[in-house]
Design a protein around this motif. Structure first.
Motif, PDB file in Angstrom:
ATOM      1  N   ARG A 298      -8.786   0.444   3.734  1.00 47.24           N
ATOM      2  CA  ARG A 298      -9.435   1.802   4.504  1.00 47.24           C
ATOM      3  C   ARG A 298      -8.048   2.904   4.784  1.00 47.24           C
ATOM      4  N   GLY A 299      -6.610   2.023   4.138  1.00 46.39           N
ATOM      5  CA  GLY A 299      -6.199   2.608   3.483  1.00 46.39           C
ATOM      6  C   GLY A 299      -5.044   3.448   4.717  1.00 46.39           C
ATOM      7  N   VAL A 300      -4.820   1.980   5.664  1.00 48.33           N
ATOM      8  CA  VAL A 300      -3.914   2.068   6.635  1.00 48.33           C
ATOM      9  C   VAL A 300      -2.970   0.726   5.714  1.00 48.33           C
ATOM     10  N   ARG A 301      -1.471   0.932   6.913  1.00 49.50           N
ATOM     11  CA  ARG A 301      -1.050   0.203   6.331  1.00 49.50           C
ATOM     12  C   ARG A 301      -0.947  -0.959   7.327  1.00 49.50           C
ATOM     13  N   ALA A 302      -0.942  -2.393   6.598  1.00 46.79           N
ATOM     14  CA  ALA A 302      -1.304  -3.615   7.113  1.00 46.79           C
ATOM     15  C   ALA A 302       0.003  -4.166   7.116  1.00 46.79           C
ATOM     16  N   LYS A 303      -0.245  -5.100   8.621  1.00 43.86           N
ATOM     17  CA  LYS A 303       0.933  -6.279   8.292  1.00 43.86           C
ATOM     18  C   LYS A 303       1.018  -6.922   8.657  1.00 43.86           C
ATOM     19  N   THR A 304       1.936  -8.063   8.773  1.00 44.85           N
ATOM     20  CA  THR A 304       1.307  -9.738   9.556  1.00 44.85           C
ATOM     21  C   THR A 304       2.231 -10.206   9.795  1.00 44.85           C
ATOM     22  N   GLY A 305       2.470 -11.385   9.617  1.00 44.78           N
ATOM     23  CA  GLY A 305       3.582 -12.123  10.578  1.00 44.78           C
ATOM     24  C   GLY A 305       4.161 -13.743  10.351  1.00 44.78           C
ATOM     25  N   LEU A 306       4.699 -14.525  10.185  1.00 42.58           N
ATOM     26  CA  LEU A 306       4.421 -15.278   9.915  1.00 42.58           C
ATOM     27  C   LEU A 306       5.724 -16.429  10.911  1.00 42.58           C
TER      28      LEU A 306
END
Length: 281
Positions: A192-200
């Protein structure tokens, strides 16, 4: 039984506070706010609060899941506090934050898994703090994409959802969450054009090739921002640390992730999901 491993010197942090730290602490306490800084026993609380930043925790103090890495109490939550969205927005205003981060406990007890409360919180923050950029670290909402779509529609600047650990270890470490469900949530956000972020988190027994496989999975889902930090056992009831990775390994992971195509990577022993979050904006 896993033997206890002594914490290395590079992970020993002394909590220091300046006047800004004390002011942040006062605002959090006087507004009756919850933060992941305290509830999650974050090692960076001294640094962040001394800079006037905090990550707000909404939805109450009790989580409906019992992930084995997390220190948040689990059980039957209290009803949602209808005043919380306004109090969070006011806390952000009083701190004068240029970038705010909000996360929540899992509320699987609610028909919408807490999505409506999230929407109200975001709207209040936007109304009272129009110049503040906003990052939200959301749960998986039981895999219901229509609830994730509603979060996307109110336009946070960054939407994060943490994979937490590699695919093989997910069933042992995360309660109710599924690796593929988390990837689907991230893919929905990015599409949807949003900056996606994830963590590990690392240090739970994962292999280096598994970490690289997670990077590849996240990139295919459209994730552009990645954080990698050392798992620290918050209490005796939580999983023990399998390994303390040296700072050099975190730098190797950072360079690998950037070479694969991530736009921003924070990778160091004390990095947490919201560490230096404003840099992404």
């Amino acid at each position: 039984m896993t033997a206890y491993i002594r914490k290395p010197d590079w992970l020993k942090v002394r909590l220091q506070g300046n006047e800004q730290f004390r002011q942040t602490k006062h605002i959090v306490e006087s507004q009756g706010l919850h933060t992941i800084c305290t509830d999650g026993r974050c090692p960076n609380r001294g640094e962040c609060w001394s800079c006037g930043t905090a990550t707000f925790l909404i939805g109450g103090e009790i989580c409906t899941r019992s992930c084995r890495f997390c220190n948040t109490p689990t059980g039957k939550p209290q009803p949602l506090d209808a005043s919380e969205p306004e109090r969070v927005a006011e806390g952000i205003r009083r701190m004068g934050l240029r970038h705010a981060v909000v996360t929540s406990v899992n509320r699987d007890d609610l028909p919408d898994a807490g999505a409506g409360h999230w929407l109200q919180t975001i709207r209040c923050i936007r109304q009272r703090n129009p110049q503040t950029t906003l990052e939200v670290l959301i749960p998986d909402f039981r895999g219901q994409m229509e609830w994730i779509d509603r979060i996307i529609e109110v336009a946070p600047d960054i939407i994060a959802h943490n994979l937490e650990t590699v695919a093989r270890l997910t069933p042992q470490i995360r309660s109710a969450a599924r690796y593929e469900t988390s990837l689907s949530a991230l893919a929905r956000i990015a599409s949807r054009g949003v900056r996606a972020k994830t963590g590990l988190m690392v240090g739970l027994g994962e292999r280096e090739e598994e970490v690289e496989a997670l990077m590849d999975d996240a990139l295919r889902a459209g994730v552009s921002i990645l954080t990698i930090g050392q798992y620290l056992q918050p209490s005796r009831r939580n999983l023990p640390v399998v390994e303390y990775l040296p700072p050099q390994q975190f730098e190797t992971y950072r360079r690998t992730a950037l070479s694969k195509g991530f736009r921003q990577v924070e990778s160091a022993p004390l990095v947490r999901s919201s560490y230096h979050a404003g840099n992404a904006v």
